[in-house]
Write a protein that holds these residues in place. Structure first.
Motif, PDB file in Angstrom:
ATOM      1  N   THR A 182      47.649 -40.721 -24.141  1.00  0.00           N
ATOM      2  CA  THR A 182      46.415 -40.157 -24.778  1.00  0.00           C
ATOM      3  C   THR A 182      46.272 -38.808 -24.185  1.00  0.00           C
ATOM      4  O   THR A 182      45.552 -37.837 -24.985  1.00  0.00           O
ATOM      5  CB  THR A 182      45.324 -41.128 -24.141  1.00  0.00           C
ATOM      6  N   GLU A 183      46.660 -38.377 -23.117  1.00  0.00           N
ATOM      7  CA  GLU A 183      46.585 -36.993 -22.468  1.00  0.00           C
ATOM      8  C   GLU A 183      47.056 -35.866 -23.408  1.00  0.00           C
ATOM      9  O   GLU A 183      46.635 -34.920 -23.581  1.00  0.00           O
ATOM     10  CB  GLU A 183      46.975 -36.841 -21.136  1.00  0.00           C
ATOM     11  N   ALA A 184      48.197 -36.402 -24.114  1.00  0.00           N
ATOM     12  CA  ALA A 184      48.829 -35.358 -25.157  1.00  0.00           C
ATOM     13  C   ALA A 184      48.403 -35.609 -26.572  1.00  0.00           C
ATOM     14  O   ALA A 184      48.921 -34.295 -27.241  1.00  0.00           O
ATOM     15  CB  ALA A 184      50.334 -35.691 -24.825  1.00  0.00           C
ATOM     16  N   MET A 185      47.613 -36.266 -26.632  1.00  0.00           N
ATOM     17  CA  MET A 185      47.395 -36.399 -28.230  1.00  0.00           C
ATOM     18  C   MET A 185      46.736 -35.273 -28.778  1.00  0.00           C
ATOM     19  O   MET A 185      45.573 -34.517 -28.222  1.00  0.00           O
ATOM     20  CB  MET A 185      46.234 -37.642 -28.335  1.00  0.00           C
ATOM     21  N   THR A 186      46.822 -34.808 -29.839  1.00  0.00           N
ATOM     22  CA  THR A 186      46.194 -33.667 -30.547  1.00  0.00           C
ATOM     23  C   THR A 186      44.792 -33.666 -30.820  1.00  0.00           C
ATOM     24  O   THR A 186      43.969 -32.862 -31.031  1.00  0.00           O
ATOM     25  CB  THR A 186      47.299 -32.906 -31.459  1.00  0.00           C
ATOM     26  N   SER A 187      44.296 -34.859 -31.422  1.00  0.00           N
ATOM     27  CA  SER A 187      43.183 -35.250 -31.897  1.00  0.00           C
ATOM     28  C   SER A 187      42.224 -35.942 -30.886  1.00  0.00           C
ATOM     29  O   SER A 187      42.289 -36.748 -30.362  1.00  0.00           O
ATOM     30  CB  SER A 187      43.240 -36.363 -33.126  1.00  0.00           C
ATOM     31  N   GLU A 188      41.236 -35.051 -30.705  1.00  0.00           N
ATOM     32  CA  GLU A 188      40.196 -35.273 -29.507  1.00  0.00           C
ATOM     33  C   GLU A 188      39.422 -36.370 -30.030  1.00  0.00           C
ATOM     34  O   GLU A 188      39.116 -37.554 -29.272  1.00  0.00           O
ATOM     35  CB  GLU A 188      39.254 -34.104 -29.270  1.00  0.00           C
ATOM     36  N   ALA A 189      39.199 -36.669 -31.372  1.00  0.00           N
ATOM     37  CA  ALA A 189      38.366 -37.808 -31.916  1.00  0.00           C
ATOM     38  C   ALA A 189      39.189 -39.082 -31.754  1.00  0.00           C
ATOM     39  O   ALA A 189      38.338 -40.285 -31.057  1.00  0.00           O
ATOM     40  CB  ALA A 189      38.078 -37.570 -33.499  1.00  0.00           C
ATOM     41  N   TYR A 190      40.451 -39.127 -31.924  1.00  0.00           N
ATOM     42  CA  TYR A 190      41.309 -40.482 -31.689  1.00  0.00           C
ATOM     43  C   TYR A 190      41.370 -40.535 -30.295  1.00  0.00           C
ATOM     44  O   TYR A 190      41.411 -41.918 -29.848  1.00  0.00           O
ATOM     45  CB  TYR A 190      42.502 -40.360 -32.266  1.00  0.00           C
ATOM     46  N   ARG A 191      41.554 -39.461 -29.394  1.00  0.00           N
ATOM     47  CA  ARG A 191      41.759 -39.937 -27.980  1.00  0.00           C
ATOM     48  C   ARG A 191      40.567 -40.450 -27.429  1.00  0.00           C
ATOM     49  O   ARG A 191      40.712 -41.147 -26.510  1.00  0.00           O
ATOM     50  CB  ARG A 191      41.995 -38.407 -27.416  1.00  0.00           C
ATOM     51  N   ASN A 192      39.387 -39.841 -27.799  1.00  0.00           N
ATOM     52  CA  ASN A 192      38.135 -40.391 -26.994  1.00  0.00           C
ATOM     53  C   ASN A 192      37.683 -41.787 -27.493  1.00  0.00           C
ATOM     54  O   ASN A 192      36.846 -42.404 -26.787  1.00  0.00           O
ATOM     55  CB  ASN A 192      36.938 -39.248 -27.535  1.00  0.00           C
ATOM     56  N   SER A 193      38.333 -42.248 -28.588  1.00  0.00           N
ATOM     57  CA  SER A 193      38.003 -43.287 -29.164  1.00  0.00           C
ATOM     58  C   SER A 193      38.811 -44.446 -28.584  1.00  0.00           C
ATOM     59  O   SER A 193      38.451 -45.718 -28.560  1.00  0.00           O
ATOM     60  CB  SER A 193      38.101 -43.494 -30.552  1.00  0.00           C
ATOM     61  N   LEU A 194      39.847 -44.138 -27.613  1.00  0.00           N
ATOM     62  CA  LEU A 194      40.776 -45.383 -27.215  1.00  0.00           C
ATOM     63  C   LEU A 194      40.401 -45.450 -25.631  1.00  0.00           C
ATOM     64  O   LEU A 194      40.232 -44.685 -24.885  1.00  0.00           O
ATOM     65  CB  LEU A 194      42.165 -44.884 -27.398  1.00  0.00           C
TER      66      LEU A 194
END
Length: 824
Positions: free
Chosen positions: A771-783
């Motif tokens: 999750t730290e490396a995910m490019t989409s902040e929206a998807y990262r913050n939802s998980l």
């Protein structure tokens, strides 16, 4: 000598892998059914749709781009692409890394071989009997002795954060440590402080943290600590990936040369214990391993590193391969050429040559032809031998002397060899990153700290410059029949020194050597000095590598404050090599004008005056230069969040638990996707297909095999039929989601209102890295992660088709960024 066939790419090892396979295998086109011609209008519609970007094509492109970046270096070295890592060999390699880490930890903590060395966790904080402190003089360590702190020094408490040491004061007969935080003063008993406090900086460093932590609110500190821990975990995973990629390279072990015992017996000296161990280490690397060697030999000047290299060269050349010896200066290259020509003189089949920029074009062309044809076996030279024109017949070994003296481009070129041939690096004072990799187990290292029996430690004097003292030292050396190096940092200072010496010693032969003179002139001056015709050689630091004059036992360094610590240490190693006591006089201009760094360097070189101190000098130099030299600028920011000691504590903790960074994929057929979508292909689209049932079966089989086969199927489908209609796209997306879920260890996906739950075998460490490396902040913050489930919280409830689309994008982001070291 045997003449082996050139090395070929090895056969691919079987799965399971140690790496998540983001490398497409050699794909064979799937046998799609024979096409039926579509109506012209339909064909035009399909063609125009194929041009427009869509989710699937964007994911395919993204994953292929990742592969291209990862394989760029490999493609540059050749077309071969080795297979994945064999899990049994990978386990052995990980065990080896852990053993080396324990050795590194013992070095850092000053423990003996018999010590346990298992306290790698750093999380317990208990037990004060064995101090987890640093070895004497080491720049790296974990805990700090509070009594060694100075007022104003920054410290780190793991639970509270960064504070400033105030003092130690006694209350009721008990000593307490007082630490100033942003909002209050903390009081700790000394024994508790010894277990819980870390240094913020390296010794000699005065870096200020951005701010002090709050004693009564540690939420900000916890965020910084977590960020630092995640940065450490990413570093560990990236290093593991880098070095496990080396496991994918294969070369057959070298046979022991029939004449090896005779060659070893010709060595005219009794090997030191450390040298003997280095012989064994290199022999095992070459004759027992199937992966290319990448070993550092660390030892002082004159401790026998070159003999270790020559035995490795003899092994490789006897098997029919060529060896390249790379030196930073023509002086050192010439010295290696002379030594090796003499050492191999009893073996006329082994041809030695030197290649440098000083040679004529005709000489170079002739050498290049002989090297390409295999007529030369040992090629010695400067960075000129790294030229693109240099084509080897069958290169097997690269020996690099003093790697730290090469430029960035040369180092990159050297690095490019390391995954395809054996590499042996020789250094007296390795650069910080090399030292760090050796200590953490990611690079093999042999430390030669035992001096030859005839060597005597060089007496070192550090003082303000005095003409009288300099002349006194010179006259003493000349009177006992010796010679003198007189070293200055800059060419423009040579004229003044020459006038001073010629006026004071008019009858003494003096010569000059520096970098702006042509190579032949420098060589002539060296030869005159070597034969005793010249008694004093005035020179710049070019002599730090490659001049061995047995009768030169005194060195005078003027403007010593302008030299680096490692330079001063190599320089000093050039005297006192004949068994006669050597002297080094390090003169600075004016103490009041010295910077703190210069004072630290001069103090360190005087402190480490014993023989075999190069390794410790490298550590000290790392401390003086700061952790930016160790990790690079990006990682320096991560270090600054928590301080150097806690960062290292986290690093070794992460290294000791490297097998926790694993992700076990689940079988594709076991993945439950509880989304009520059953796409119905239109009769018009079905009419384009010959045997559509077979095509759908092929799609399912491709998804079950792996993601790359599914990508290939989709691209072939679109090349033949054009862009698929929406229902077919939904069917493909469902296959993609299920395939990616399987690779990510997700066994079930089920939506419930605004929540999507995913059962997974992924652990929290891998989830955080992902999750730290995910490019989409929206998807990262939802998980979020809890109890072996990944939970996605949506803003609104979505219909099943949009849930499928959301999952496709979210899992695609996860899949593309997850570190490679996830499958074990």
């Amino acid at each position: 000598m045997a003449t082996p066939a050139p090395r070929a790419a090895p056969a691919a090892a079987p799965l399971p892998l140690l790496l998540l396979r983001l490398h497409p295998p050699a794909l064979v086109r799937l046998p799609l059914p024979r096409l039926r011609l579509a109506a012209p209008a339909a064909t035009a519609t399909a063609a125009s749709a194929a041009v427009a970007p869509d989710d699937i094509s964007q994911l395919n492109h993204r994953l292929r781009a990742i592969v291209r970046r990862r394989d760029a270096a490999a493609v540059a070295r050749g077309p071969s692409s080795p297979g994945p890592v064999d899990p049994v060999q990978a386990e052995a390699y990980l065990r080896m890394i852990r053993d080396q880490q324990r050795l590194g930890l013992r070095q850092l903590r000053g423990e003996s071989e018999s010590d346990d060395g298992e306290e790698e966790d750093g999380e317990s904080g208990g037990g004060g009997e064995k101090k987890k402190g640093m070895a004497a003089g080491s720049s790296l360590g974990h805990r700090v002795d509070p009594r060694e702190l100075e007022p104003g020094e920054y410290v780190v408490h793991k639970k509270v954060g960064i504070g400033k040491f105030a003092c130690i004061s006694a209350e009721d007969g008990v000593d307490y440590v007082f630490i100033q935080y942003a909002d209050a003063m903390a009081k700790l008993a000394v024994d508790q402080a010894a277990r819980m406090l870390y240094r913020y900086n390296l010794p000699h460093e005065k870096k200020r943290p951005r701010n002090l932590s709050k004693l009564n609110d540690n939420s900000t500190w916890e965020k910084r600590r977590l960020k630092g821990k995640l940065a450490v975990q990413k570093m560990v995973v990236n290093l593991m990936e880098l070095y496990l990629q080396r496991m994918r390279q294969r070369r057959p072990p070298y046979p022991k040369p029939a004449a090896m015992d005779d060659f070893a017996a010709e060595f005219p000296y009794e090997p030191t214990p450390d040298q003997s161990q280095a012989f064994i280490d290199v022999e095992k690397d070459l004759m027992e391993r199937e992966t290319p060697m990448d070993r550092l030999i660390c030892g002082d000047v004159g401790f026998g590193k070159t003999e270790v290299a020559m035995r490795a060269i003899f092994t490789v050349v006897s098997a029919g391969y060529q060896a390249m010896v790379l030196a930073p200066t023509i002086i050192l290259a010439k010295q290696h050429y002379d030594v090796m020509s003499e050492r191999f003189s009893n073996y006329p089949d082994i041809k030695v040559a030197i290649f440098s920029g000083a040679q004529s074009k005709e000489e170079k062309d002739e050498l290049l032809t002989k090297i390409k044809n295999g007529d030369l076996h040992i090629i010695v030279g400067t960075h000129a031998i790294l030229t693109e024109r240099m084509a080897y017949n069958n290169l097997g070994l690269l020996v690099v002397d003093e790697e730290q003296k090469f430029g960035v481009q040369q180092k990159e070129k050297i690095a490019s060899y390391k995954s395809s041939i054996d590499v042996l690096t020789l250094s007296a004072t390795p650069i910080p990153r090399t030292l760090y990799l050796a200590l953490t187990g990611f690079r093999d290292a042999s430390l030669m700290s035992t001096p030859p029996p005839e060597r005597v430690a060089v007496k070192t004097y550090v003082s303000v410059f005095s003409k009288e003292r300099a002349l006194s030292a010179i006259k003493f050396e000349l009177q006992r029949g010796g010679q003198v190096f007189y070293v200055v940092p800059r060419i423009k200072a040579i004229d003044d020194v020459l006038h001073f010496l010629k006026d004071s010693l008019p009858d003494v032969p003096i010569d000059v050597a520096h970098g702006k003179k042509v190579s032949k002139t420098i060589q002539l001056a060296m030869e005159k000095f070597a034969c005793g015709e010249v008694k004093i050689l005035v020179c710049t630091h070019i002599i730090e590598s490659g001049i061995d004059i047995a009768n030169a036992n005194t060195m005078i360094v003027q403007y010593a404050e302008l030299f680096g610590l490692a330079q001063l240490y190599q320089l000093r190693g050039r005297v006192g090599r004949s068994g006669r006591e050597g002297f080094a006089y390090l003169f600075y201009t004016d103490k009041s004008l010295l910077s703190r760094v210069a004072m630290d360097r001069l103090g360190a070189i005087k402190e480490h005056s014993d023989l075999g101190q190069g390794f410790h000098v490298a550590e000290k130099d790392m401390g003086i230069r700061g952790f930016g030299s160790l990790f690079g600028e990006q990682q320096s920011g991560d270090v600054a969040n928590v301080g150097i000691d806690l960062f290292f504590d986290m690093l070794f903790d992460s290294l000791s638990k490297v097998d926790k960074f694993c992700l076990v994929p689940v079988p594709y057929k076991d993945v439950q996707l509880d989304i009520n979508i059953s796409p119905h292909l239109s009769s018009e689209y079905i009419s384009y297909l010959e045997n559509p049932v077979e095509l759908l079966n092929e799609a399912a089989k491709a998804a079950e095999k792996d993601l790359w086969t599914l990508i290939q199927f989709t691209e072939d489908l679109r090349r033949r039929y054009g862009k698929e209609p929406r229902d077919m796209e939904l069917l493909l997306k469902k296959l993609y989601v299920r395939r990616m879920a399987a690779d990510l260890g997700i066994s079930q996906v089920y939506p419930s209102g605004k929540i999507i739950l995913m059962k997974t075998n992924m652990n929290k460490k891998v989830f955080r890295l992902m999750t730290e490396a995910m490019t989409s902040e929206a998807y990262r913050n939802s998980l979020s992660y809890a109890g072996k489930e990944i939970k996605a919280e949506l803003l609104v409830s979505l219909p099943d088709t949009l849930i499928l689309n959301w999952l496709f994008h979210c899992l695609a982001d996860c899949y593309a960024v997850i570190p490679a070291l996830v499958k074990y």
